[in-house]
Structures are given as C-alpha cells and as structure tokens.
Design a protein around this motif. Structure first.
Motif, short mmCIF file in Angstrom:
data_model
loop_
_atom_site.label_atom_id
_atom_site.label_comp_id
_atom_site.label_asym_id
_atom_site.label_seq_id
_atom_site.Cartn_x
_atom_site.Cartn_y
_atom_site.Cartn_z
N ILE A 193 30.88 13.51 -6.44
CA ILE A 193 29.91 13.70 -5.37
C ILE A 193 28.90 12.56 -5.42
O ILE A 193 28.42 12.19 -6.49
CB ILE A 193 29.24 15.07 -5.51
CG1 ILE A 193 30.29 16.16 -5.27
CG2 ILE A 193 28.08 15.21 -4.54
CD1 ILE A 193 29.79 17.55 -5.43
N ASP A 194 28.62 11.98 -4.25
CA ASP A 194 27.65 10.88 -4.17
C ASP A 194 26.35 11.40 -3.59
O ASP A 194 26.34 11.99 -2.52
CB ASP A 194 28.18 9.77 -3.26
CG ASP A 194 29.37 9.06 -3.87
OD1 ASP A 194 29.35 8.86 -5.09
OD2 ASP A 194 30.32 8.72 -3.13
N VAL A 195 25.26 11.17 -4.30
CA VAL A 195 23.94 11.48 -3.76
C VAL A 195 23.25 10.14 -3.51
O VAL A 195 23.15 9.33 -4.43
CB VAL A 195 23.12 12.31 -4.75
CG1 VAL A 195 21.77 12.65 -4.15
CG2 VAL A 195 23.87 13.57 -5.14
N THR A 196 22.86 9.90 -2.28
CA THR A 196 22.24 8.62 -1.95
C THR A 196 20.82 8.83 -1.45
O THR A 196 20.58 9.70 -0.61
CB THR A 196 23.05 7.89 -0.86
OG1 THR A 196 24.40 7.82 -1.31
CG2 THR A 196 22.52 6.49 -0.63
N ILE A 197 19.91 8.06 -2.00
CA ILE A 197 18.52 8.12 -1.54
C ILE A 197 18.18 6.75 -0.98
O ILE A 197 18.20 5.76 -1.71
CB ILE A 197 17.60 8.51 -2.71
CG1 ILE A 197 17.95 9.94 -3.12
CG2 ILE A 197 16.13 8.41 -2.28
CD1 ILE A 197 17.27 10.42 -4.34
N ARG A 198 17.92 6.73 0.33
CA ARG A 198 17.78 5.46 1.02
C ARG A 198 16.39 5.35 1.61
O ARG A 198 15.92 6.28 2.26
CB ARG A 198 18.84 5.41 2.12
CG ARG A 198 18.71 4.26 3.10
CD ARG A 198 20.09 3.80 3.55
NE ARG A 198 20.06 2.70 4.49
CZ ARG A 198 19.43 1.54 4.29
NH1 ARG A 198 18.70 1.36 3.22
NH2 ARG A 198 19.50 0.58 5.19
N ASP A 199 15.73 4.23 1.34
CA ASP A 199 14.43 4.03 1.98
C ASP A 199 14.51 2.81 2.89
O ASP A 199 15.51 2.07 2.88
CB ASP A 199 13.31 3.87 0.92
CG ASP A 199 13.44 2.57 0.15
OD1 ASP A 199 13.36 1.50 0.77
OD2 ASP A 199 13.62 2.62 -1.09
N PHE A 200 13.46 2.64 3.70
CA PHE A 200 13.49 1.55 4.68
C PHE A 200 12.30 0.63 4.47
O PHE A 200 11.71 0.13 5.41
CB PHE A 200 13.54 2.12 6.10
CG PHE A 200 14.78 2.93 6.32
CD1 PHE A 200 15.94 2.35 6.79
CD2 PHE A 200 14.80 4.29 6.00
CE1 PHE A 200 17.08 3.09 6.98
CE2 PHE A 200 15.95 5.03 6.17
CZ PHE A 200 17.10 4.44 6.65
N GLY A 201 11.94 0.46 3.21
CA GLY A 201 10.78 -0.37 2.87
C GLY A 201 11.15 -1.83 2.73
O GLY A 201 12.10 -2.30 3.36
N PRO A 202 10.42 -2.55 1.89
CA PRO A 202 10.63 -4.00 1.78
C PRO A 202 11.94 -4.39 1.07
O PRO A 202 12.36 -5.53 1.18
CB PRO A 202 9.43 -4.47 0.96
CG PRO A 202 8.98 -3.26 0.21
CD PRO A 202 9.29 -2.09 1.08
N GLY A 203 12.58 -3.45 0.36
CA GLY A 203 13.82 -3.80 -0.33
C GLY A 203 13.56 -4.48 -1.67
O GLY A 203 12.42 -4.78 -2.02
N ILE A 204 14.64 -4.71 -2.42
CA ILE A 204 14.52 -5.32 -3.74
C ILE A 204 15.26 -6.65 -3.74
O ILE A 204 16.44 -6.69 -3.36
CB ILE A 204 15.14 -4.40 -4.82
CG1 ILE A 204 14.52 -3.01 -4.75
CG2 ILE A 204 14.96 -5.00 -6.20
CD1 ILE A 204 15.34 -1.95 -5.44
N PRO A 205 14.61 -7.73 -4.13
CA PRO A 205 15.32 -9.03 -4.18
C PRO A 205 16.54 -8.95 -5.09
O PRO A 205 16.51 -8.29 -6.13
CB PRO A 205 14.28 -9.99 -4.75
CG PRO A 205 12.97 -9.33 -4.48
CD PRO A 205 13.23 -7.86 -4.52
N GLU A 206 17.58 -9.63 -4.69
CA GLU A 206 18.89 -9.54 -5.34
C GLU A 206 18.83 -9.79 -6.85
O GLU A 206 19.47 -9.09 -7.63
CB GLU A 206 19.81 -10.56 -4.68
CG GLU A 206 21.26 -10.41 -5.03
CD GLU A 206 22.07 -11.60 -4.55
OE1 GLU A 206 23.26 -11.63 -4.82
OE2 GLU A 206 21.48 -12.52 -3.93
#
Lengths: 421, 241
Positions: free
Chosen positions: A347-360
């Motif tokens: 089972i995949d639980v995904t928590i997604r935000d729409f903020g600035p993100g994380i540099p690679e």
C-alpha cells in the motif's frame, strides 16, 4: 474442602489400583488359605486374620511404585522418540539453525527466518554468514576440534543487531550441528545510545545554550534597565528553551526506536483509520498555517502488518512537514492507494504539498540526522532536524520504502510503500 | 542446488571455491565497515588494523586463482561448472578491489582527523557507506541463495549511491569554499567518498557475474550512469542565499 475430597478420592483410587495390580497374588493367597482351611482344619479364628493380612500386603505400595516408575520411563522414551526436531526447533523462541557436516542448512526455525531472511534448507551456511568470526566458529565446530563454541556476532545492516551465537554438535554420530542465536542487541544499543546521545545532544544543544547564555549576560549588563529589551530577550530565551526541549524529545524517541529489536510479526494496522486520526490531530496546525488537507483514499480494507503507534508517528511527521514547509501551496493532498504495479504488492501512502519543493541535490540526504535543507526555515518552523530520520528508521523496521519526488517551485511528494505481507 | 558429479571430489572443490569467496566477501565487508568507523570515530588504531587486514584478501584472491586454474586443468569443466569457476575468479578480483578501496579509506584517516572536524562532515559519508555496504551484502546474499530474480535491486541501489555521491560532492565543495582551511580534510573526504562509490560499482559487477553464473546469459545492458559530479562547476555549487 473440595481439595481434601479430591485427595481422599485420589488415595481411594490408588488403593483400588494397587489391589487390582496384585489381584493374581491376592487370589492365589486366598485360595491357599481356603485350601489350608478345608484340608488342615484350621479354625475360623485363624482364617479371618490370615485373609486380612493378605489384603494388607496387597495394598502395601511397594509393587505399585515400581510399576508406575517403569511406566513413566516408558512414556518418556516413547515421547522423546515421537518428538520431532522440527517441533522442538519451532518451540525455541531464539533463531535456531540445524546444519550438517557440509555446513548446509538442514532446518531453520521461524525465528531464524524472521531474523535473517533468505535462509532456505540447502543453502550453505558460510555463504550466508560471512563475517570472519562466524567462519571461524563454523570451522572449529565442523572440524571437531571443539564440541561447542560461542562467539559474538554483529550485523550492521540493515538494522544493527548483535547476537551471541553458540554452535554445537547434536547427539552422537548424527552428523548434525545446531546454531543458536541469542539476541544481545538491547544491551549493545543501550551502550551505543549513550555515546550517540551525548555526541548528538552536546552538538545540537550547544547552539541554543550559547544563545541563552549570551542573553543572560546582556540582561545582567547593558540591558539591565531596559524593560522593552528585557521582554524581547526573555521571549527569545523561551523560544530557545522550547527548542532544546523538543530536541531532547526527538532524540529520546529516536533512541527508543533504536533500542527496540526488530518488529514483532502478527499485528495489523488499519491505514485508513491511522491516517485519518493523524489528519485530525494536525487539524489545528493546518488551520494555523492556512493549509487545507485533502483526502484521496482507495476503497476497501487498507491493512498492513506493522506497529500502529510507529506508523502514526511516520505520517504525523510527514504531514507536519508538508503543512509547515509547503505552507505557500495552500493545500496538502494525502492519498492512499494499492501499489500492485511494483515488484511487491503493498500500500502506498503519499503526502503531497505544493510549496517551494526541495532542490534535487538535497533529496538523497534529507533523512540524515540534523541534515537541514535550509537552516533558517527549519529554525523558524521549530524543526529539530530529526523528524525524517525518525521516519526513515521506522520504515526500515517495517521493510518499507520512502520515495521522495520533488520539483523546485512545484512542491514535494513523500511516498511510503508498505509491503502487504 | 548444484548437480551431483560422479566424482564427489569435484563437488568438494567447487564447494571449497564458493566457501572461500564467501569468506573473502565477509572480510571485505568487515574492512569497509571498520575503515568508515575509524574515520567517523577518529580511531587511527582501527585504521591500522584495516590496512593490515588487506593482506588476507590478497592472499585469498591468489589462492582462489590457483585453485580455479588447477580445477580447470584437471577436470576440464563445461557449462555451469566452467561458469562457476570463471565467476569465482572474477568475483574474487572484485572483492580484492573492494578491500583495496577500504584500505585506501583507512589510510586517509590520519590526515582527515588531524584537525578535529565537525561530525556533520562525516554523516554524509557514513550514509553513503551504509548504502554501498547494503548493496554488497545483498549481492553476496544472492551469491548464497542463487535467487537471481531478486537482482534488480542492484540497479536501484546504484542510482541511490550515485545521487548520494553527487550531493556529498556539492556539500564538500561548499565547505572548501567557505574556509580554505577545510580544503585538506575535505579533499581527503572527497577521495574517501569516491572510493566508497566505487565499492558500489564493484558490487554491481559481482551481481552481473552471479547473474551470468546462474543463467548463462549476460545481464541486460546497464542504463546510462547518473553520477552528475562531472557537471558540477564552481558557480553551480555556490550556496544559494
């Protein structure tokens, strides 16, 4: 009263059994006495006591005891012959492996499977346990120089575990040997925890402590008579002590996790219910940050093996991060889906935000202790730098995977893949 | 697992080879583990021990080479047996290299710990080493179980190691730019990181050899490498403020 009754009844039964056991002897005696009575003309006064004597002799316990001892011996022999090595191995709680003269695994109990995995009968033992001390142990026992031997064996990866391993030959001429692993991880971890705690805590606590010390100095000196500055400094000092308290809490919870041995199998967690309660508990924080939490759960039961409290902490840390660092996005999506497309079902639980993100370049490293993408933001958001290490640690214990996908400017998605079984 | 030969002595010899490989593997794993521990805990004594231990691996490789050549000459093996023996030669060479890389990390311990460095410098290296060691352990576990269907993980791990190495490269570069006094220890750490990254590559090599031994086919070609340090120049690595 009932006890006494039972005891009397027991004695009565024992007596009856003794009488029954010596019935032939008794019968022979009675016949002999009767014959003597009939032919020799002994008086009835002699006859009655003679019969009584015979009865008493029969009741005397000697013969019965000998008999029951014999039967106990027979039961033991029968039971041990019936006892299969497999059942005996299964009943042992420690990992146990039986192997033959060629060091090939003959049998491994369930605890051994759980602890080491990938050990099936037929696999060569020195290929699986490659550590030099284990090789030496197997060599010495197999070559017959010693009948049994003990070594300390440590596995560092994936989770550190320490065992005291004893190897010995089984019986005479069976050509079988047994390897028993006694888990010593706890003692070892307590030692390490102390060292780690001091190293981490001293390093991380020094910064807030230095700042508090500096403000105290200022308050006693230049700012002695400045009420406005005093109020401001006291506020900063309060923030710093709060940070130290949080840091100690997180360090303790990480240490506690490291102390627990690997996960006990058999418990199931309802992810739907767990994630729901995490979302509820973080409601106030989300409102404070003006973040809307959206749910997207798959239908049907969403159960995985695991520890509820630990998984609660995983999702709590992830969602808290999403609310804090993805604040600018205004919303966070929590989704649960069945991930059957990959190599293993789960089972995949995904928590997604729409903020600035994380540099690679930070992504591979953000689960390290005290690694911060941006020290300033972390400080203002009251982060300790331990949240994701705790997540990583718990997931390793669950054989789960954490996948982080992010694009700068578009937000970040933290996916937890929990294997089904 | 293996088919039985009419001459059980041949089986014994093959078994002995794989047992020696496993022993070398265990030794190499231990050396890398201790070399990194020596670096992180600033323990030159342990580093010296690692450097001495490398002799055992060299000896192991020579022995496996000799034995393998003798077996080929004596038994004229075919198919699986031949692959098994040639595979042993190749794996032992890879493991010997892993030991050398571990020794090289150990040799740098004294230079790095000369001025006491902050622990944050080592944390990334430790994480990188954990990834590489996990990869090596899993590969050697597959050598024991021969379940090559599980070998796909090797590629994923390799990607992770590369990503981690790239990130570490940037970090160390940043430290060097911040303060020139960091240049000496950071350069050594950079070499250590490179060595550890190479260990991951050798583990991948071993995985490919095992795949070949068991299936008789070569593993499907590798995807392009994703180590991006060749593209990191000074301006790109400047801290974004």
């Amino acid at each position: 009263m009932t006890d006494l009754g039972a005891e009397q009844k027991g004695t009565g039964q024992a007596m009856a059994a003794r009488l029954w056991n010596s019935r032939w002897l008794l019968a022979a005696g009675v016949v002999a006495v009767l014959i003597a009575y009939g032919f020799a003309g002994i008086s009835a006064y002699v006859l009655v006591p003679a019969l009584l004597l015979l009865l008493a002799a029969a009741i005397l316990p000697a013969a019965g005891v000998r008999h029951s001892a014999e039967s106990a011996g027979a039961i033991e022999a029968m039971g041990l012959q019936r006892l299969s090595g497999e059942y005996l191995a299964a009943a042992v709680a420690d990992p146990l492996i039986i192997f033959d003269q060629a060091a090939t695994i003959v049998h491994a109990n369930a605890a051994a499977f759980a602890a080491f995995g990938g050990i099936a009968p037929g696999i060569s033992l020195p290929l699986k346990f490659r550590a030099p001390e284990m090789q030496a142990l197997l060599d010495s026992v197999l070559s017959g120089t010693v009948a049994s031997d003990v070594v300390d064996y440590t596995e560092k990866l994936p989770v550190e575990r320490a065992y005291r391993v004893s190897a010995s030959s089984v019986g005479h001429g069976t050509d079988l040997y047994v390897l028993v692993f006694k888990d010593q991880s706890e003692a070892r971890r307590i030692d390490r925890m102390r060292a780690d705690f001091i190293a981490n805590a001293s390093h991380e606590l020094r910064t807030p402590l230095a700042s508090i010390a500096g403000f105290i100095e200022t308050l006693r000196g230049p700012a002695r008579n400045d009420p406005a500055a005093r109020e401001q400094f006291l506020q900063i000092m309060q923030n710093q002590t709060g940070r130290m308290a949080r840091l100690i809490d997180d360090l303790l919870s990480l240490s506690r996790l490291e102390m627990k041995p690997y996960l006990r199998p058999g418990t199931e967690v309802d992810l739907r219910q767990t994630v729901d309660s995490v979302i509820d508990s973080l409601g106030p924080l989300a409102r404070e940050n003006n973040v809307a939490i959206e749910r997207d759960f798959a239908k049907g039961p969403l159960d995985v093996p695991g520890d509820r409290d630990e998984l609660f902490q995983v999702f709590e840390n992830l969602l808290e991060n999403a609310c804090k660092y993805g604040q600018s996005g205004g919303r966070v999506v929590v989704s649960i889906a069945r991930g059957d497309d990959g190599s293993e079902p789960g089972i995949d639980v995904t928590i997604r935000d729409f903020g600035p993100g994380i540099p690679e370049e930070h992504i591979p490293r953000i689960t390290e202790r005290f690694y911060r993408v941006d020290v300033e933001t972390s400080r203002t958001q009251k982060g300790t730098g331990l949240g994701l290490s705790i997540v990583k640690h718990i997931l390793t214990r669950h054989n789960a995977r954490l996948t982080i996908r992010s694009e700068v400017g578009k937000g970040a998605a933290f996916s937890v893949h929990l294997p089904a079984h | 697992m293996q088919s039985v030969h009419t001459m059980s002595a041949f089986d014994e010899e093959l078994k002995y080879l794989s047992k020696r490989i496993a022993a070398m593997g265990g030794h190499a794993e231990r050396m890398v583990e201790q070399a990194v521990a020596a670096l992180v805990n600033a323990d030159p004594g342990l580093a010296q021990k690692v450097i001495r231990d490398d002799l055992v691996l060299d000896e192991g490789q020579r022995e496996i080479d000799d034995k393998a050549i003798i077996i080929i000459a004596k038994r004229q093996p075919m198919a699986t047996d031949l692959r098994e023996i040639v595979g042993a030669i190749r794996i032992s060479a890879d493991l010997e290299r892993v030991g050398d890389l571990g020794k090289n990390v150990a040799k740098r311990v004294v230079a790095v710990i000369d001025g006491r460095q902050p622990t944050s410098l080592f944390r990334g290296l430790e994480a990188l080493a954990n990834l590489a060691l996990t990869q090596l352990k899993e590969v050697l576990d597959v050598y024991a179980s021969r379940s090559v269907d599980k070998i796909g993980f090797v590629r994923d791990r390799d990607d992770q190691i590369d990503a981690m190495y790239t990130s570490l490269f940037r970090e160390l570069l940043t430290y060097m730019m911040e303060d020139p006094r960091n240049i000496t220890p950071c350069t050594h750490l950079l070499f250590c990181a490179k060595n550890i990254e190479r260990i991951g590559d050798h583990a991948t090599n071993i995985a490919e050899t095992i795949y070949y031994i068991v299936t008789g086919d070569q593993m499907p070609p590798d995807r392009p490498k994703s180590d991006k340090t060749d593209k990191i120049g000074l301006p790109a690595a400047l801290p974004v403020k």
